[in-house]
Design a protein around this motif. Structure first.
Motif, PDB file in Angstrom:
ATOM      1  N   LEU B  71       0.561  -1.338  -0.304  1.00  0.00           N
ATOM      2  CA  LEU B  71      -0.196  -0.067   0.153  1.00  0.00           C
ATOM      3  C   LEU B  71       1.077   1.479  -0.192  1.00  0.00           C
ATOM      4  CD1 LEU B  71      -2.742  -1.275   2.465  1.00  0.00           C
ATOM      5  CD2 LEU B  71      -3.002  -0.756   0.127  1.00  0.00           C
ATOM      6  N   GLY B  75       1.595   4.275  -3.036  1.00  0.00           N
ATOM      7  CA  GLY B  75       1.062   5.706  -2.905  1.00  0.00           C
ATOM      8  C   GLY B  75      -0.147   6.278  -2.004  1.00  0.00           C
ATOM      9  N   LEU B  76      -1.268   4.690  -1.703  1.00  0.00           N
ATOM     10  CA  LEU B  76      -2.659   4.756  -1.480  1.00  0.00           C
ATOM     11  C   LEU B  76      -2.020   4.984  -0.335  1.00  0.00           C
ATOM     12  CD1 LEU B  76      -3.979   0.751  -3.482  1.00  0.00           C
ATOM     13  CD2 LEU B  76      -4.501   3.955  -3.110  1.00  0.00           C
ATOM     14  N   GLU B  77      -1.010   4.315   0.960  1.00  0.00           N
ATOM     15  CA  GLU B  77      -1.267   4.793   2.317  1.00  0.00           C
ATOM     16  C   GLU B  77       0.502   5.455   2.008  1.00  0.00           C
ATOM     17  OE1 GLU B  77      -3.136   4.267   4.862  1.00  0.00           O
ATOM     18  OE2 GLU B  77      -4.625   2.414   4.118  1.00  0.00           O
ATOM     19  N   PRO B  94      -1.681   8.590  -4.755  1.00  0.00           N
ATOM     20  CA  PRO B  94      -1.605   6.740  -5.221  1.00  0.00           C
ATOM     21  C   PRO B  94      -1.298   7.296  -6.843  1.00  0.00           C
ATOM     22  CG  PRO B  94      -3.646   8.094  -4.256  1.00  0.00           C
ATOM     23  CD  PRO B  94      -2.694   8.824  -4.172  1.00  0.00           C
ATOM     24  N   ILE B  95       0.103   6.141  -7.299  1.00  0.00           N
ATOM     25  CA  ILE B  95       0.445   5.888  -8.799  1.00  0.00           C
ATOM     26  C   ILE B  95      -0.555   5.713  -9.467  1.00  0.00           C
ATOM     27  CG2 ILE B  95       2.653   6.869  -8.541  1.00  0.00           C
ATOM     28  CD1 ILE B  95       3.318   3.509  -7.525  1.00  0.00           C
ATOM     29  N   SER B  96      -1.003   6.090 -10.068  1.00  0.00           N
ATOM     30  CA  SER B  96      -2.470   5.097 -10.830  1.00  0.00           C
ATOM     31  C   SER B  96      -1.558   4.790 -12.606  1.00  0.00           C
ATOM     32  CB  SER B  96      -2.858   5.795 -12.009  1.00  0.00           C
ATOM     33  OG  SER B  96      -2.354   7.521 -12.479  1.00  0.00           O
ATOM     34  N   VAL B  98      -0.340   1.821 -12.886  1.00  0.00           N
ATOM     35  CA  VAL B  98      -0.267   0.594 -11.647  1.00  0.00           C
ATOM     36  C   VAL B  98      -0.946  -0.499 -11.536  1.00  0.00           C
ATOM     37  CG1 VAL B  98      -1.012   1.244  -8.826  1.00  0.00           C
ATOM     38  CG2 VAL B  98       0.772  -0.163  -9.533  1.00  0.00           C
ATOM     39  N   ILE B 100      -3.035  -3.636  -9.186  1.00  0.00           N
ATOM     40  CA  ILE B 100      -2.976  -4.048  -8.037  1.00  0.00           C
ATOM     41  C   ILE B 100      -3.923  -5.591  -8.209  1.00  0.00           C
ATOM     42  CG2 ILE B 100      -3.636  -3.818  -5.477  1.00  0.00           C
ATOM     43  CD1 ILE B 100      -3.136  -1.172  -5.814  1.00  0.00           C
ATOM     44  N   PHE B 102      -5.180  -8.375  -5.390  1.00  0.00           N
ATOM     45  CA  PHE B 102      -5.162  -8.596  -3.907  1.00  0.00           C
ATOM     46  C   PHE B 102      -5.799  -9.886  -3.497  1.00  0.00           C
ATOM     47  CE2 PHE B 102      -6.439  -3.889  -3.655  1.00  0.00           C
ATOM     48  CZ  PHE B 102      -5.286  -3.750  -2.171  1.00  0.00           C
ATOM     49  N   ASP B 104      -8.459 -11.371  -2.020  1.00  0.00           N
ATOM     50  CA  ASP B 104      -9.667 -11.403  -2.694  1.00  0.00           C
ATOM     51  C   ASP B 104      -9.789 -10.726  -3.973  1.00  0.00           C
ATOM     52  OD1 ASP B 104     -10.931 -12.404  -0.296  1.00  0.00           O
ATOM     53  OD2 ASP B 104     -10.306 -10.649   0.891  1.00  0.00           O
TER      54      ASP B 104
END
Lengths: 257, 276
Positions: B71, B75-77, B94-96, B98, B100, B102, B104
């Motif tokens: 995270l 850059g999300l945290e 946040p970088i875009s 990228v 992601i 998870f 789930d």
């Protein structure tokens, strides 16, 4: 599988209709046998005949009732869904406003009727307002639940896509909350069709509730029974419409294979 | 043109990164909450260096801050201390550029598989035809062609996760961040997914930061494995995996595999991860 389900539905519908038919037949025979007077307890042939004879008048009232339900329910959805989003998004609202709403909801809404009559007079619009009060709360609660319980990691995904708040709401949060909003709406519509008759008893000059009240004043019991059946049909139409609406709007909520 | 600059551009830029982006992080620390009692020191201080196009795994016990690292890198945290450079630029939001994935799948129930993937195009405002072609390619490559019109609920767990990988790649990002993407899959599906991911990676040369519990997955996929200690997480060992690619389903074919695995077990044992 599909055919099996369709067959199942058809079968249970036939059994249901047969049961209702048998009950009405028994009622008819017994009322006839014991010679129960129509003004006290009408036979099915009396009120079903009345439904046929006065169908234009009854349909008119049923239409008025339906419009009142639609107005009150639509207002309920339009107010409670945005309000639910606001309450969930702004913690101060949840702490400040929500308890007030809960308290207001505890108050019996039919009591508000006479107050509204003093303020606004008698008419279908007052009934619509009472219907609104009836269905507002369940929609609000479920919509709040829906907006709250979106997986927070979904916001990570949306933010990494560079989604604006607006896109986040329309593309992620609102659709994700839709199943919950719908379950609130389903409870809301039940409350609305329940409430509308009572609202029309006290605050309207049109609709099935008003018609039943008038029939009562004239001791016209078979018209009252006919009104009861018409009210049940209106409720059935609204509940089915809701289910169909849900299936069309949210095809994903049904199970797959 | 300098590769670093092109990758750092916004994702809607027509100039796409040819190779993955780099990450250079130094002294990063994450503390959640405030105060001496309430605060949770989740990570670091830790340094991290991922080269463009490299496949790096982070492996460590549960709760060691692996996910937090991901995270922070995206850059999300925000970091509590330290700094992160994404392709030479200091990370502030946040970088875009990228993708992601998870554990789930986090697909949207109300969208079909294809529409879930094409969400990238809708949100980013990219060219629909171009992205559609890439989506078709990815569905094909990931072995989920034919399920475009199905809703997530109509797909198996493994297929959902593949759709989620397609969503993370369709906009051609320069980095892929994966947080235990195969953790919830059965062993057979996991092995197949590992292979499919490896093939895609070899083709596209994206930088991948891959978080896992599984030694087999880490060794089976990575150029480098970074082993993390328990909370607050730090990198305690770096292991370069020198095995030919593509790697086989049964990694035991390589005698080196057993040695790599043994090394990671030893580190875990030393850290007290296992209590036997």
């Amino acid at each position: 599988m599909v055919r099996q389900i369709a067959f199942g539905y058809g079968q249970s519908a036939i059994i249901g209709l047969a049961a209702v038919g048998a009950l009405l037949g028994l009622w008819e025979v017994l009322a006839d046998w014991y010679d129960v007077p129509t003004w006290l307890f009408p036979k099915p042939s009396d009120f079903l005949g009345r439904l046929g004879a006065d169908w234009l008048m009854i349909a008119g009232h049923a239409m008025a009732t339906s419009i009142t339900i639609l107005q009150g329910f639509a207002l309920g959805v339009l107010v409670s869904v945005p309000l639910a989003y606001a309450i969930v998004s702004i913690p101060a609202l949840e702490r400040g406003l929500y308890p007030v709403i809960v308290f207001l909801n505890i108050m019996p809404k039919t009591v508000i009727g006479p107050i509204l009559i003093i303020w606004f007079g008698i008419g279908p619009l007052i009934s619509a307002l009472i219907v609104f009060l009836m269905c507002f709360f369940p929609i609000l609660v479920d919509a709040m639940h829906g907006f709250k319980h979106v997986d927070p990691r979904l916001f990570y995904i949306s933010r990494s896509m560079g989604a604006t708040n607006w896109q986040g709401f329309w593309k992620f949060r609102l659709p994700a909350a839709m199943p919950a909003i719908f379950s609130g709406m389903k409870i809301g519509i039940v409350k609305a069709v329940e409430g509308v008759i009572i609202a029309e008893f006290i605050a309207s000059d049109a609709g099935l509730g008003f018609m039943i009240m008038q029939a009562s004043a004239f001791m016209d019991v078979s018209l009252m029974f006919a009104g009861l059946i018409a009210a049940a049909l209106v409720a059935l139409v609204f509940n089915s419409a809701m289910s169909i609406f849900e299936k069309v709007l949210m095809p994903w909520s049904g199970r797959g294979h | 043109m300098d590769k670093g600059n092109s990758a750092a551009m916004s994702s809607s830029s027509p100039v796409r990164a040819m190779v993955g982006a780099s990450i250079v992080a130094s002294g990063i620390t994450k503390v959640y909450g405030h105060g001496t009692n309430a605060a949770l020191h989740a990570l670091g201080p830790m340094g991290l260096n991922v080269k463009p196009g490299e496949f790096v795994s982070l492996i460590g016990p549960s709760g060691c801050g692996k996910s937090t690292t991901l995270l922070l890198v995206s850059g999300l945290e925000s970091v509590t201390e330290g700094k992160i450079e994404f392709d030479g630029q200091i990370l502030r939001k946040p970088i875009s550029d990228v993708g992601i994935v998870f554990q789930d799948h986090l697909l949207l129930d109300f969208r079909t598989a294809l529409k879930n993937v094409m969400l990238q195009q809708e949100i980013r405002g990219l060219d629909a035809a171009e992205l559609r072609a890439r989506a078709d390619m990815l569905f094909d490559r990931l072995g989920i062609a034919g399920s475009e019109g199905r809703y997530p609920r109509q797909l198996s767990g493994g297929m959902r996760q593949r759709v989620s990988i397609a969503r993370a790649l369709v906009h051609d990002p320069s980095m892929l961040l994966m947080d235990e993407p195969f953790g919830a899959l059965d062993a057979i599906t996991r092995t197949q997914s590992r292979h499919d991911l490896e093939m895609l990676w070899m083709e596209t040369q994206k930088t991948v930061l891959f978080i896992t519990h599984s030694i087999e997955e880490a060794v089976g996929l990575s150029d480098r494995v970074l082993v993390m200690s328990k909370s607050p997480g730090m990198i305690v060992e770096e292991i370069k995996i020198d095995l030919p690619r593509p790697r086989p389903a049964h990694l035991g074919e390589y005698p080196e595999f057993a040695q790599y695995a043994e090394r990671i077990y030893q580190i875990f044992a030393k850290l007290g991860v296992y209590k036997f």
